[in-house]
Write a protein that holds these residues in place. Structure first.
Motif, PDB file in Angstrom:
ATOM      1  N   MET A  34       0.836  -1.204   0.000  1.00 29.30           N
ATOM      2  CA  MET A  34       0.000   0.000   0.000  1.00 29.30           C
ATOM      3  C   MET A  34       0.868   1.250   0.000  1.00 29.30           C
ATOM      4  SD  MET A  34      -3.174  -0.742   2.593  1.00 29.30           S
ATOM      5  CE  MET A  34      -3.706   0.947   2.458  1.00 29.30           C
ATOM      6  N   PHE A  35       1.924   1.249   0.800  1.00 33.91           N
ATOM      7  CA  PHE A  35       2.797   2.421   0.865  1.00 33.91           C
ATOM      8  C   PHE A  35       3.436   2.702  -0.494  1.00 33.91           C
ATOM      9  CE2 PHE A  35       5.753   5.439   2.384  1.00 33.91           C
ATOM     10  CZ  PHE A  35       6.981   5.142   1.832  1.00 33.91           C
ATOM     11  N   ASN A  36       3.950   1.684  -1.162  1.00 36.93           N
ATOM     12  CA  ASN A  36       4.594   1.875  -2.466  1.00 36.93           C
ATOM     13  C   ASN A  36       3.604   2.337  -3.525  1.00 36.93           C
ATOM     14  OD1 ASN A  36       7.123   1.078  -1.502  1.00 36.93           O
ATOM     15  ND2 ASN A  36       6.669  -1.094  -1.836  1.00 36.93           N
ATOM     16  N   ALA A  37       2.342   1.895  -3.410  1.00 35.82           N
ATOM     17  CA  ALA A  37       1.343   2.247  -4.419  1.00 35.82           C
ATOM     18  C   ALA A  37       0.724   3.615  -4.180  1.00 35.82           C
ATOM     19  CB  ALA A  37       0.241   1.185  -4.439  1.00 35.82           C
ATOM     20  N   LEU A  38       0.576   4.008  -2.918  1.00 35.28           N
ATOM     21  CA  LEU A  38      -0.199   5.205  -2.598  1.00 35.28           C
ATOM     22  C   LEU A  38       0.650   6.414  -2.246  1.00 35.28           C
ATOM     23  CD1 LEU A  38      -3.032   3.580  -0.447  1.00 35.28           C
ATOM     24  CD2 LEU A  38      -2.932   3.924  -2.910  1.00 35.28           C
ATOM     25  N   HIS A  39       1.931   6.229  -1.954  1.00 33.89           N
ATOM     26  CA  HIS A  39       2.779   7.359  -1.567  1.00 33.89           C
ATOM     27  C   HIS A  39       3.845   7.566  -2.644  1.00 33.89           C
ATOM     28  CE1 HIS A  39       4.618  10.316   0.962  1.00 33.89           C
ATOM     29  NE2 HIS A  39       5.767   9.668   1.020  1.00 33.89           N
ATOM     30  N   PRO A  40       3.663   8.593  -3.534  1.00 33.64           N
ATOM     31  CA  PRO A  40       4.579   8.728  -4.681  1.00 33.64           C
ATOM     32  C   PRO A  40       5.948   9.278  -4.338  1.00 33.64           C
ATOM     33  CG  PRO A  40       2.978  10.522  -4.656  1.00 33.64           C
ATOM     34  CD  PRO A  40       2.597   9.594  -3.534  1.00 33.64           C
ATOM     35  N   SER A  41       6.101   9.956  -3.210  1.00 36.36           N
ATOM     36  CA  SER A  41       7.378  10.598  -2.897  1.00 36.36           C
ATOM     37  C   SER A  41       8.386   9.576  -2.373  1.00 36.36           C
ATOM     38  CB  SER A  41       7.164  11.699  -1.849  1.00 36.36           C
ATOM     39  OG  SER A  41       8.403  12.271  -1.482  1.00 36.36           O
TER      40      SER A  41
END
Length: 734
Positions: free
Chosen positions: A206-213
């Protein structure tokens, strides 16, 4: 006396230097403002990035929670729970169990949800349903999805909690194969029911998919300050949570920026940690690049100022000397091309004045001969005589005279509009009325031809609103550099005008097409048309006329080819009228005016129909003067064309010999008995092919041909088309 301090070179150089200093000051001030703006933009970027991440997380968590609520209260789940309460797994409805299992697998397989697994835990009989099947609760939470932080006792405690839906901190879970994943549990339970549903979200995915920075670490806290998830490899301190007192913003602490944002629906706190040195490094790098560019720009500007001062100073001195001495220098070195052009103009000015006087005299003669209406005594303004020019010819075809006014006056009103329209867009333009139906505009010094093309397109939009009254053709010449080429340019627009199409709209023509000397219709069809016209066969002539016009339409022939076709038919009409009456049918000039007045293929076709009907009536009157024998023969053929007719059989019915009857029919009608039969049969065959869906073999029998092959061969010889081709063309026309 000119000193060095007051010299032209010194003044030009000081002027350039002053501009360089002013621009440098402006640049430095602007850069200071820009640097602060860049820092704020970087901060704003991280705030927007976090807001985007929060929106993604909130949406994803709400979708998962709604999904869990839907499954928790699903009818199949409720019935399964009731069956398990009876204490016997044998009573379970496995069809419903399969439905539940299928739903769990579908949700877990959805890559957009990042759900690793969903577990339905029923306290009765300690029964668990998950994506890979059913298990005992102890077995599932110890082997298939185990974590020291989330044991079976933990989930048993959730059965009695008063909170309906909870999100718990992420922890490391191992599956049956001892593979570990960081999962975020979301648990739904009610005190009234002894079962719960738990969704296990893949936190890292989820972090890799939803947080672009990719900068810094990312944290998620619940509203009580408990850490739910962090992307940091090592988590040190959570004291930053205590300093947050707003829904969103940022803090600076321990050489870090902490951007935070509170979720509107979940109440979770999202924090993005960015090391301060990364933002400072970006600004420092920008400072170095900008400083180097500034020094380089100032040095280059000073060098260019010296070079440009010299380049302008020398030719200006030569130009001033030439004006004082009234004699241009023999050569100018290292000077811009404009100075060469200016000196060239000075050397030829008197010769050009003499030549232009001759040109103006020629234009005055042209003005008188062409009856040009202009507000100026000169066809071309004196201040534009040496510039390049483009001719725009507007040819007017009037449908009717407005309120009975003459064509010249209506055309003059249109000329006035064109003059206002063009002068408003091109200040260096003049408009003249070359003829009753021609308006000519000369546009000087056109900077971009595209502007002229756009103006013509706008004129088309205006003129197309009045196509019921007149049609206008706009012809645009190429660009000419000398006014002596006016006659050549005028010839070009006249050639462009010959390309006008036979369509009901304003046309813009700017490129010469390949000239076609031959007609774009088949001469053989025209010869067949003339043969039918000589016989007075109006229907066949009209059909062939429409065919020829359709050939021109398909080949996109210009209007001039339509007029040439019409003139050839009218000339043939006049020849036949002379043979019948001993004089021509009408005045040729009047015919030409009527043909030119046809502005579309449909109007021309209607005009030719009238011409054809008139002459065919006279031919029929000559051929079919009242004659009982001829009336009987024609009537008999008309009603017995489908029989095996012969001249002998018809002659016997009126007690005449076949030889006498054959000569008599030829003398009275101009055609033979066999030709009469063929004309009736071909006409009837065309009617059946066009107006019915009968098979071709049936049509052949109805007109007296018992062999379809013979009928096909005869029909194609007579019309040039096979029966099938004729039927297809007739269908397309209608």
């Amino acid at each position: 006396m000119i000193t060095k301090r007051s010299s032209l070179f010194t003044k030009i150089f000081l002027g350039f230097l002053t501009i360089i200093i002013l621009l440098s000051i402006i640049l430095l001030v602007s850069f200071g403002i820009f640097r602060n703006s860049v820092r704020q933009e970087i901060v704003s970027f991280h705030e927007l990035s976090l807001a985007h991440t929060v929106s993604n997380y909130e949406n994803r968590l709400n979708i998962v929670k709604n999904l869990l609520l839907t499954m928790y209260y699903d009818e199949d789940v409720s019935l399964l729970y009731q069956q398990l309460q009876r204490g016997n797994k044998q009573n379970v409805d496995y069809l419903r169990l399969n439905n539940i299992w299928s739903d769990i697998r579908a949700h877990a397989a959805n890559p957009l949800l990042n759900i690793e697994n969903i577990a339905l835990y029923f306290d009765p009989l300690s029964f668990v349903v998950e994506k890979d099947g059913t298990h005992g609760a102890d077995e599932f939470f110890s082997k298939y999805l185990s974590s020291p932080d989330y044991t079976l006792d933990f989930f048993d405690q959730q059965m009695s909690t008063s909170q309906l839906l909870q999100t718990f901190p992420a922890a490391s879970f191992k599956n049956y194969y001892q593979a570990s994943k960081e999962l975020l549990p979301v648990v739904l339970s009610t005190p009234s029911n002894h079962y719960l549903i738990a969704g296990f979200l893949d936190a890292d995915k989820m972090f890799n998919a939803l947080h672009p920075s990719a900068d810094g670490n990312f944290y998620i806290y619940n509203k009580h300050g408990g850490l739910l998830y962090t992307s940091a490899a090592e988590y040190e301190d959570d004291s930053i949570f205590n300093d947050i007192n707003a829904n969103q913003g940022y803090l600076t602490q321990n050489h870090h920026y902490y951007f935070y944002h509170k979720g509107a629906s979940t109440g979770l706190i999202y924090i993005h940690e960015v090391p301060m040195n990364r933002i400072v490094a970006r600004i420092s790098s920008l400072n170095q690049i900008a400083g180097a560019l500034f020094i380089f720009a100032v040095a280059l500007s000073i060098i260019l100022a010296i070079w440009m001062s010299r380049r302008f100073n020398q030719p200006l001195l030569q130009l001033i000397q030439a004006v004082v001495n009234q004699k241009p220098p023999s050569s100018m070195t290292n000077s811009p091309a404009e100075f060469h052009l200016l000196l060239d103009k000075l050397s030829h000015i008197f010769t050009e004045i003499k030549r232009k006087d001759a040109v103006l005299t020629n234009y005055s003669f042209m003005n008188q001969m062409r009856r040009i209406h202009s507000s100026s005594p000169f066809p071309i303004p004196l201040d534009h005589r040496d510039g390049s020019f483009i001719l725009v010819l507007c040819h007017i075809n009037l449908r009717e005279h407005e309120e009975g006014q003459p064509v010249e006056k209506v055309s003059y009103f249109i000329r006035e509009f064109i003059d206002l329209f063009m002068s408003d867009r091109f200040s260096k333009s003049r408009t003249f009325q070359m003829d009753a139906n021609e308006v000519l505009t000369v546009v000087f010094d056109v900077e971009e031809r595209q502007l002229l093309t756009e103006a013509a397109a706008r004129m088309k939009q205006i003129y197309d609103q009045d196509v019921d009254h007149y049609l206008i053709t706009v012809c645009i010449s190429g660009e000419y550099q000398r006014t002596q080429q006016f006659e050549e340019a005028y010839r070009q627009v006249q050639q462009l005008l010959r390309q006008r199409m036979m369509i009901q709209e304003t046309q813009i023509i700017s490129e010469l097409a390949t000239h076609i000397d031959f007609p774009l219709y088949r001469e053989s069809d025209l010869e067949i048309l003339f043969n039918h016209l000589e016989q007075g066969n109006a229907s066949a002539v009209i059909e062939l006329t429409d065919t020829l016009i359709e050939q021109l339409r398909r080949k996109k022939a210009p209007a001039i080819q339509y007029r040439q076709l019409a003139e050839r038919i009218v000339i043939k009409r006049d020849e036949l009228a002379f043979l019948i009456q001993g004089q021509y049918q009408s005045d040729r000039l009047k015919d030409r005016d009527e043909i030119n007045g046809c502005l579309s293929a449909e109007e021309l076709s209607a005009y030719l129909r009238g011409v054809i009907y008139d002459i065919c009536v006279k031919i029929e009157e000559r051929k079919l003067a009242k004659d009982d024998v001829i009336d009987f023969v024609l009537h008999y053929v008309e009603h017995h064309y489908n029989e095996d007719l012969s001249l002998d059989s018809v002659a016997s019915k009126i007690n005449l010999s076949s030889g006498y009857l054959s000569n008599y029919i030829k003398q009275k009608t101009g055609v033979t008995f066999s030709e009469h039969i063929m004309e009736v049969r071909i006409r009837k065959a065309k009617e059946m092919l066009r107006d019915s869906s009968l098979p071709i073999g049936v049509i052949a029998e109805k007109i007296g041909y018992y062999s379809a092959t013979s009928f096909n061969r005869w029909f194609k010889k007579a019309t040039g088309l096979s029966p099938g081709e004729y039927r297809r063309q007739s269908t397309l026309k209608h």
